[in-house]
Structures are given as C-alpha cells and as structure tokens.
Design an enzyme around this catalytic site. Structure first.
Site, short mmCIF file in Angstrom:
data_model
loop_
_atom_site.label_atom_id
_atom_site.label_comp_id
_atom_site.label_asym_id
_atom_site.label_seq_id
_atom_site.Cartn_x
_atom_site.Cartn_y
_atom_site.Cartn_z
N TRP A 224 0.82 -1.22 0.00
CA TRP A 224 0.00 0.00 0.00
C TRP A 224 0.85 1.26 0.00
CZ3 TRP A 224 -4.46 -0.35 -1.95
CH2 TRP A 224 -5.22 -1.49 -1.78
N ASN B 252 3.49 1.54 -1.82
CA ASN B 252 4.25 1.65 -3.06
C ASN B 252 3.51 1.49 -4.37
OD1 ASN B 252 7.18 1.95 -2.16
ND2 ASN B 252 6.39 0.33 -0.85
N ASN C 53 0.41 2.80 -5.44
CA ASN C 53 -0.23 4.00 -5.96
C ASN C 53 0.33 5.19 -5.18
OD1 ASN C 53 -1.97 6.11 -6.54
ND2 ASN C 53 -3.80 4.84 -6.53
N ILE C 54 1.47 5.69 -5.63
CA ILE C 54 2.18 6.72 -4.86
C ILE C 54 1.36 8.03 -4.76
CG2 ILE C 54 4.26 8.19 -4.80
CD1 ILE C 54 5.23 5.51 -4.16
N PRO C 55 0.67 8.49 -5.85
CA PRO C 55 -0.07 9.74 -5.68
C PRO C 55 -1.09 9.67 -4.54
CG PRO C 55 0.13 9.23 -8.00
CD PRO C 55 0.67 8.05 -7.26
N VAL C 56 -1.84 8.55 -4.46
CA VAL C 56 -2.84 8.44 -3.39
C VAL C 56 -2.15 8.27 -2.04
CG1 VAL C 56 -4.65 6.95 -2.42
CG2 VAL C 56 -4.71 7.56 -4.83
N TYR D 118 -3.06 11.17 7.23
CA TYR D 118 -2.38 10.34 8.24
C TYR D 118 -1.53 11.18 9.19
CZ TYR D 118 0.43 6.35 9.92
OH TYR D 118 1.06 5.41 10.69
N HIS E 223 -13.53 3.68 -2.56
CA HIS E 223 -13.62 2.49 -3.42
C HIS E 223 -15.09 2.10 -3.61
CE1 HIS E 223 -9.28 2.03 -2.87
NE2 HIS E 223 -9.32 1.16 -3.87
N TYR F 143 -26.53 -8.61 -11.67
CA TYR F 143 -27.39 -9.48 -12.47
C TYR F 143 -28.74 -9.65 -11.78
CZ TYR F 143 -28.96 -13.71 -14.85
OH TYR F 143 -29.68 -14.62 -15.57
C1 LIG Z 1 -2.19 4.36 6.10
C2 LIG Z 1 -0.91 4.69 5.38
C3 LIG Z 1 -0.92 6.17 4.99
C4 LIG Z 1 0.24 4.40 6.32
O1 LIG Z 1 1.44 4.67 5.65
P1 LIG Z 1 2.83 4.10 6.22
O2 LIG Z 1 3.88 4.54 5.28
O3 LIG Z 1 2.68 2.64 6.47
O4 LIG Z 1 2.92 4.87 7.60
P2 LIG Z 1 4.13 4.91 8.64
O5 LIG Z 1 3.55 4.73 9.99
O6 LIG Z 1 5.21 3.98 8.22
O7 LIG Z 1 4.65 6.42 8.59
C5 LIG Z 1 4.71 7.18 7.45
C6 LIG Z 1 5.26 8.54 7.78
O8 LIG Z 1 4.65 9.04 8.97
C7 LIG Z 1 5.66 9.40 9.92
N1 LIG Z 1 5.19 9.07 11.26
C8 LIG Z 1 4.95 7.83 11.77
N2 LIG Z 1 4.53 7.95 13.05
C9 LIG Z 1 4.53 9.27 13.34
C10 LIG Z 1 4.18 10.04 14.50
N3 LIG Z 1 3.75 9.46 15.60
N4 LIG Z 1 4.27 11.38 14.42
C11 LIG Z 1 4.69 11.99 13.29
N5 LIG Z 1 5.02 11.34 12.16
C12 LIG Z 1 4.95 9.99 12.19
C13 LIG Z 1 6.86 8.54 9.55
O9 LIG Z 1 8.06 9.14 9.97
C14 LIG Z 1 6.76 8.50 8.06
O10 LIG Z 1 7.28 9.72 7.55
P3 LIG Z 1 8.00 9.82 6.09
O11 LIG Z 1 6.93 9.53 5.06
O12 LIG Z 1 8.47 11.24 6.01
O13 LIG Z 1 9.09 8.81 6.07
C15 LIG Z 1 -0.72 3.83 4.08
O14 LIG Z 1 -0.85 2.48 4.40
C16 LIG Z 1 -1.72 4.17 3.01
O15 LIG Z 1 -1.47 5.06 2.22
N6 LIG Z 1 -2.86 3.44 2.96
C17 LIG Z 1 -3.94 3.71 2.05
C18 LIG Z 1 -3.51 3.43 0.66
C19 LIG Z 1 -4.67 3.46 -0.27
O16 LIG Z 1 -5.80 3.45 0.10
N7 LIG Z 1 -4.39 3.49 -1.53
C20 LIG Z 1 -5.42 3.48 -2.50
C21 LIG Z 1 -4.87 2.93 -3.70
S1 LIG Z 1 -6.12 2.58 -4.89
#
Ligand SMILES: CC(C)(COP(=O)(O)OP(=O)(O)OC[C@H]1O[C@@H](n2cnc3c(N)ncnc32)[C@H](O)[C@@H]1OP(=O)(O)O)[C@@H](O)C(=O)NCCC(=O)NCCS
Length: 452
Positions: free
Chosen positions: A335, A337, A339-342, A351, A376, A438
C-alpha cells in the site's frame, strides 16, 4: 531539528539535512517542509531509471504459470462502444466533467478572498466544506438519476470528481499552510531560516492564478505545491512511445474483458444462483487469471504510460507514480508503493495530520483505510446503482491481512501472499458485484440477461 530528503545527481539518496532552528517557532520549519513534496525523478520502469530489482516478478510468474497451464489464453475480437455510451448523441459523463470547472473556480475564488483577508478562515473553511461536499454529492445524484449514463461512463465521471476532491483538499491545506508560514514569519522577523529547497519561484499569494490552478488540476499528482519540479523540455520520442503504449494496452484490456472475462462471468451466474460451491470456486479461479492480467495491464497503462504521457506534456518533473510494489513482502509495503499519488496524499493530508493531533498509529491507519474504503465503494456502487459493501470490506480487510502477513510470513512467502491476495481477492469482489448486478438489474430484463 528537521529531517528532509534531497536529490543527488546520479540517483536519489536520503540525505539528512539538519537545520538549526532554535530561533524560530517550532511550527515554522515543519510547515516549510510539508509544502515541498515532489522532486525531479524518473519512473521506475523507465529505461532512464537505474532500477533493476524485479525479484517479485519471478514469484508472480510461478503463480500465473500454474493457472495459464490449466486454462490457456483465449483471444477474440472486441465490442466496446456500448460500454461507454447508450446513445451516441448523448454524452452525460463528459457534460458532468465539464461542469466540474465550477468547483475549481469556487476554490480559487475562495483562496483569493482568504489571501486578501476579505473573508475569515472560518468562512473560508465553511465554503470549502460546502464545495467539497457538493463535489461528492452532485455527480452521485446525477449518475443515480440519469438513466442515459452507463456504469462505465458513471465510474469515469465519479473518478474525475474524486480526483478533484482530493486535489482541492490539498490546495486548501497548502494555501492555509502558506498563510500560517507568513504569520509565523511575521512573528519572528529576525528569522534567517532558508534552504535552497525553499527558495521558490512563486510565492504565496502569487500562486493564486487560473494558470497555476489548472496546471495543478491537470498535473499527475494529488498533492499541491507552489513550485512543482519541472523537466527541461518535452522529449518527443518519449511522448510518442507513451502514446503508443496507451493505445496498445487499452485495446489489450478491452479484448481481455470481452473475450475472456465476460464468458467466465456469464458461466458463473448459474452456480452463483444455485450456491453450488464447487463450481463457484472453479469459476472464481478461472476469473482470477484474466482479472489479474487486466489489473496488471491497467497498472502499466495508467501509472506508467498515461501518467508519464501527461507529465511529459506538462513538463512535470516528479515521475514517482509507483515504486517496486511487485517485491512487496508485506501488505503494508504494497500500500505504500503501488499508488504513490494516493499514498502521498493520504500521508500528507490525512495520516500525518491525525498523528500530529495525537491520534495513535493504529487509529490513524484505520481511519485512512476507512476513508479509502469509502471512495472504493463510492466509485463502484454508485455507477452500478446498487449499494453493496464488497469493495469497502475488501479495503478494510487489508488491516487484519497486513497484520497476519507481517506476523507469520517472511521473505518470498510474504511476497507470494501479497500476490495471492491480489490474484484471488479482486475476482471475489468482481464476482460478487456481477452477481448482485445481475440479480438487481438483469433478471427481469431478458435482453440484458442475454447480453451478459
Ligand atoms: C495508512 C498509510 C498512509 C500508512 O502509511 P505508512 O507509510 O505505512 O505509515 P508509517 O507509519 O510507516 O509512517 C509514514 C510517515 O509518517 C511518519 N510518522 C509515523 N509515526 C509518526 C508520528 N507518531 N508522528 C509523526 N510522524 C509519524 C513517519 O516518519 C513517516 O514519515 P515519512 O513519510 O516522512 O518517512 C498507508 O498504508 C496508506 O497510504 N494506505 C492507504 C492506501 C490506499 O488506500 N491506496 C489506494 C490505492 S487505490
């Protein structure tokens, strides 16, 4: 102290940049850094990128070969147009997209008034809440009420409005951060805080122009920035290759849908109605192969060919639209990697703000997945004009699945689990929707039932 990533000449390496910011308000550097979220870089699958790790693809080959050996590849001619249009003289989805300009202009006008100080932050927020709510509700009502709009046309229009919703939300946040930064600067006039990354070409409120707004609307990103990294020129060869890929792969997708998926779906209706579990499982596995192929081709078509095409046309420099999700050994990595834009939008506007407000990590992750699950479902249920929760549940199921894979599986096993969840999970949802569609729309209409 603040940490940032900076681009190096040959590749991209994470470099820690430490700023001594003792003399500033603690909020000031944070605001400055979150304003910048793009950098000049190539897409991973471009020949110009130095990426070479395709280990995960090997696991995919093993899983796919087992299925292909059993069912073979079927290719037949295409019938498409009726998917998009019921009447060639009526284009309701296109009209909906044109109307969306009104919401863009409301956002721009609101920002200008906020910048001039002629409306308060509170009033600005209320206008935004109203504008963003209408952006979601208006196309939904039109798609539900207008019989001339097809499910595919409806999904396209709703997709455009969803993208617009995310973009305008980002636009609102970034402009507010700019105002906060200006105020923080005014509070500490002696501040000499500046880094090369922050010396912008355009500064607030100079960005509040029609040209800047529409550049962002068309740019292949959901996160607004005042000064996007730009490539030097448009490479015609690159542009034409992407255009060729776009036409070639979209015709591939359509041919697999019509000549492979539709027959399997058609033959699945009876077992589904009779709840014949053994035949249902067999049909599900047969559907898994074309469904997965479509998903893979769609990935390349959308995230590599189309986004790079638009980026090249607009000289948009940050081409990181996906990362090596095929090597994912955990669901979390997938998740982060695929879809980077989302993902970038979720991190920056949902988040991290939740974390900063003191919400726990699990709660914040669950909230993001809930938000994503809502969209979705919105993009599937509304065009199909029936409310089921299959897509919603599929998205919410990612949280326990992520926990399970991280806890019990490692390395190649984790990678195979990610592939299997993609190969099996999606066709289950597809079959559920098709079955319900259907039963809801076709059973009483012999012409549609026959077509299906
Ligand atoms: C929920 C989601 C955002 C979590 O992302 P993640 O990368 O696993 O989250 P992490 O806890 O590892 O932390 C990410 C960032 O938050 C920061 N962070 C983590 N805990 C923190 C805290 N307590 N305070 C401040 N920052 C914090 C990390 O340092 C990291 O920062 P960086 O991006 O600058 O390196 C991700 O799983 C996501 O995007 N999910 C939805 C995807 C989706 O629906 N896609 C649709 C495609 S169709």
């Amino acid at each position: 102290m603040v940490t940032a990533k900076r681009e190096t000449g040959a590749g991209f390496a994470s470099v820690r940049v430490w700023h001594s910011a003792r003399h500033l308000t603690p909020f000031y550097p944070i605001i400055s850094l979150i304003l910048l979220c793009h950098k000049l870089q190539e897409s991973m699958l471009s020949s110009a990128s130095s990426f070479k790790n395709y280990r995960g693809i090997l696991n995919w080959c093993v899983v796919m070969l087992v299925s292909l050996k059993q069912y073979g590849i079927l290719v037949d001619p295409i019938q498409v147009v009726s998917l998009f249009l019921k009447d060639p003289y009526s284009w309701p989805a296109a009209c909906l997209v044109i109307v969306s300009n009104v919401f863009i202009l409301v956002a721009l006008y609101t920002e200008r008034r906020l910048a001039m100080g002629s409306i308060s932050e509170k009033v600005g927020l209320l206008i935004y809440i109203f504008n963003l709510t209408i952006i979601l509700c208006f196309p939904m009502v039109v798609v539900l009420k207008l019989p001339s709009i097809t499910p595919v046309g409806g999904a396209f229009a709703l997709g455009v409005y969803t993208i617009l919703f995310l973009k305008l939300y980002s636009y609102k946040d970034v402009n507010r951060w700019c105002r906060e930064r200006t105020q923080a600067k005014a509070r500490s006039p002696s501040s000499s805080f500046a880094s090369s990354a922050m010396q912008s070409h355009v500064s607030y409120p100079g960005n509040l122009s029609l040209r800047d707004m529409y550049y962002f609307v068309f740019a292949p990103t959901l996160c607004y920035e005042l000064n996007f990294p730009r490539s030097e020129s448009i490479r015609m060869g690159f542009l034409l290759r992407r255009l060729f890929e776009m036409t070639y792969f979209i015709s591939n997708v359509l041919s697999v849908v019509f000549q492979w998926m539709v027959p399997v779906i058609r033959s699945s209706m009876k077992p589904l109605q009779e709840m014949d579990y053994s035949r249902m499982t067999e049909r599900l596995l047969r559907l898994a192969v074309p469904n997965h192929l479509i998903w893979l081709i769609f990935f390349y078509w959308f995230f590599h060919s189309s986004m790079n095409f638009v980026a090249e046309l607009l000289r948009f420099g940050d081409r990181e639209f996906y990362h090596d999700w095929w090597n994912s050994e955990t669901i979390t990595y997938f998740w982060q990697n695929w879809n980077i834009p989302v993902h970038k939008w979720c991190l920056r506007h949902f988040y991290k703000p939740l974390l900063r407000r003191g919400a726990g990590k699990l709660l914040s992750q669950s909230a993001v997945f809930f938000f994503s699950a809502f969209f979705h479902e919105y993009l599937v249920s509304v065009p199909l004009r029936m409310f089921r929760l299959w897509a919603f549940m599929g998205m919410m199921a990612q949280l326990p699945l992520a926990w399970f894979v991280a806890r019990f599986l490692r390395g190649n096993y984790g990678n195979a689990a990610v592939w299997l969840s993609l190969i099996i999970g999606q066709p289950i949802a597809v079959l559920m929707y098709v079955h319900d569609y259907y039963v809801t729309h076709c059973e009483d209409d012999p012409t549609i039932a026959e077509a299906l």
